[in-house]
Design an enzyme around this catalytic site. Sequence first.
Site, PDB file in Angstrom:
ATOM      1  N   ARG A 329      -2.335   0.423   6.684  1.00 19.34           N
ATOM      2  CA  ARG A 329      -2.673   1.360   5.606  1.00 19.34           C
ATOM      3  C   ARG A 329      -3.619   0.703   4.594  1.00 19.34           C
ATOM      4  O   ARG A 329      -4.483   1.381   4.036  1.00 19.34           O
ATOM      5  CB  ARG A 329      -1.397   1.859   4.917  1.00 19.34           C
ATOM      6  CG  ARG A 329      -1.648   3.005   3.949  1.00 19.34           C
ATOM      7  CD  ARG A 329      -0.355   3.698   3.573  1.00 19.34           C
ATOM      8  NE  ARG A 329       0.104   4.607   4.584  1.00 19.34           N
ATOM      9  CZ  ARG A 329       0.008   5.943   4.507  1.00 19.34           C
ATOM     10  NH1 ARG A 329      -0.564   6.498   3.464  1.00 19.34           N
ATOM     11  NH2 ARG A 329       0.474   6.703   5.461  1.00 19.34           N
ATOM     12  N   GLU A 732       3.007   8.770  -3.978  1.00 18.62           N
ATOM     13  CA  GLU A 732       2.253   7.519  -3.952  1.00 18.62           C
ATOM     14  C   GLU A 732       0.849   7.588  -4.544  1.00 18.62           C
ATOM     15  O   GLU A 732       0.420   6.638  -5.212  1.00 18.62           O
ATOM     16  CB  GLU A 732       2.166   7.013  -2.508  1.00 18.62           C
ATOM     17  CG  GLU A 732       3.493   6.594  -1.931  1.00 18.62           C
ATOM     18  CD  GLU A 732       3.381   6.253  -0.459  1.00 18.62           C
ATOM     19  OE1 GLU A 732       3.828   5.162  -0.078  1.00 18.62           O
ATOM     20  OE2 GLU A 732       2.840   7.066   0.308  1.00 18.62           O
TER      21      GLU A 732
END
Length: 780
Positions: A329, A732
């Site tokens: 990620r 997030e």
Amino acid sequence: MNQMSEAPFAAAAGAVGRDHVHESAHLHVSGDATYIDDLPELAGTVHAALGLSPVAHGRLKGVNIEALRALPGVLDVIVATDIPGENQCGPIVHDDPILAEGEMHFLGQPVFAVIARTRDAARRAAARAKDFVDIEPLPAVLDMREAHAQAAYVVPPMHLMRESAPGALRQALDGAPHRLSGSFSLGGQEQFYLEGQISYAVPLEGDGMRVHCSTQHPSEMQQVVAHALGTSAHAVLVECRRMGGGFGGKESQSALFACIAAVAARRLNRPVKLRPDRDDDFMITGRRHGFEFDYEVGYDAQGCVLGAEVTMICNAGFSADLSPPVMTRAICHFDNAYWLPEVAIHGYCARTNTQSNTAFRGFGGPQGAMAIEVILDSIARKLELDALEVRRANYYGTSTKNVTPYRQTVTDNVINPLTDELAANAAYAERRQAVAQYNAASAVLKKGLALTPVKFGISFNVNHYNQAGALVHVYTDGSVLVNHGGTEMGQGLNTKVAQVVAHELGLPLQRVRCSATDTSKVANTSATAASTGSDLNGKAAQDAARQIRERLAQLLAGQHGCATAEVRFEDSRVRCGDIDIGFDELVAQAYVARVQLWSDGFYATPGLHWDRAKLTGRPFYYFAYGAALSEVIVDTLTGEWKLLRADLLHDAGKSLNPAIDIGQVEGAFIQGMGWLTCEELVWHPKSGALLTHAPSTYKIPTANDAPAVFNTRLFDNGNVEDSIHRSKAVGEPPLLLPFSVFFAIRDAVSAAGGHRTDPPLSAPATPESILRALNVVQGG
């Protein structure tokens, strides 16, 4: 100034898209919200504590079990060989033992578990670990760059390259009008959940086991406990009503505590509770990965990046844990909101003799995006251009320059209009001029200003995790109970899921209740992580509620001869033409007519694919966007600083609950600001002991660190994808908004040197770090 939302407050409305109070808010403020340590202890409950390794690396030669058992109040001592099943709790690679066996890999690693009549007796015995373990010390590697130099990794390195033609990246770098190379250090961050790790295991008949566990992933806890006990998953029931915070730290790392409690409960056939204190929690568990970056870029006179190559090194700790997907990620977020025509990204998960680092809000995305922001900020300073101008020059396009390095086309780009709206509403240009004027007249105090963007991908990188299930029960009095696979950790997931169900059935929110997450109700669930909680579980609950609604509509249409498609559910009434009946009355009739009043629902995110070897595909269903403008003041004599004002604009799609989403945005901003400024992790350079293992030595932000002027708004933008009511994830993405704080500090430090030198400011930007950077820019 806090602007909650544009929508009016509607406390009793059942529809989505309105402000609703958190379903447990009244319980939180009254102290009635039940956490695991609040559960009444069953008769015969005993307590466990963990004996920890006193060295960072060593060979375990033995444990004096009999001496430990002789300590006051101790009932039993468990070591690795006492685990009846598998001594493993690694979520991906099986390199993470529950209890150390043969070798100890970090200072704080659990070596044995003490079971005692009281928690105090267990802790006192466990604290004497160094007196009862025989250790042969071994050399330890504590620094990620040292591990990288030794090619010591928990998984093989990862490489992603996107070139328009073979050799194009090297040509772009070598032929660029301007070139920049450098390094950047980015620290880790402790989750610091208010409720620490805790598990309470209760033996059941037939060798069953119930585990109350503070976890974001009950299904994974079910599996690891079953493996540790040497039994099947159906014999283990894991339940979690709520957590007092998780932030990723309870996704995989709650496993060790659940396994120890369950193994002890099976061994003694008594309920066992394991709740480490804050210091032990710090010493045992991992946290956000610290990163080191080395980069080389080529760019033109406008600051447009022509080619970029970056090496990312993360401190994985002693085992893999979730480091591989964290690095993936990070690689996939190096681009942030920017088009990079020629790019190469190299990722290395360094193995060190420290705690195994794990998930934390953003899951590598913030670290990857931070690297490109440092690069662009430095480019702007080299060219003596406004940093926002350089950022805008590199933004993704909508019809061209819209393919990410991992080959996903960006189809929902709103970063340009979002930035324009924030810059205009927050008076960026005027304040930039005012800051320059202030700094010209102030010798000691310097102000800084920065506006930074966010583009954050939403979905699990592992495709099959993007699924969810739910159960909806309608009782004969018209009340509704929902159970889903997500976990509530204060983020408002249960509130949003209840809103979705209430909307489908045309009911006020108070008629819908969510029950505790329970592996015996919804099986094989994914972790509540990657900002997918509402997307996945909301869709699954909607599917279940819609099935019940359709059955009720068919019943009413059949009774009164109207078309099923014309039946409407609203305001606790069901209407079709001239027919108007109460929801509860129709439900009662449905029960008599033997119509099924419960249903299961399921959802799988469509259109995702990912090649793990090539690091290409479509890993994200959509992107969430945002931007923040921060203004700080720095004392150049002490390195102290203060955030004066923050303006946030975040893309939550068509928000399910603006009040909750605003809270998530503001909370993420303050948490991310702490990571980048004051939360510093320090290990002893020789012993490997974590020195910042308590609130006395590890500084998290407080209410006093919030700016006096704090403007937060949601960007008006429906999701182009068919998410739940066209909303977007908000857990997030806003953690990247406080990049603006770090770069505002960097701007103030640069001003102290007359903007002649690019500040070598590392993160966290503690006063010491700021003073070091000031010393450089002022020519010290």
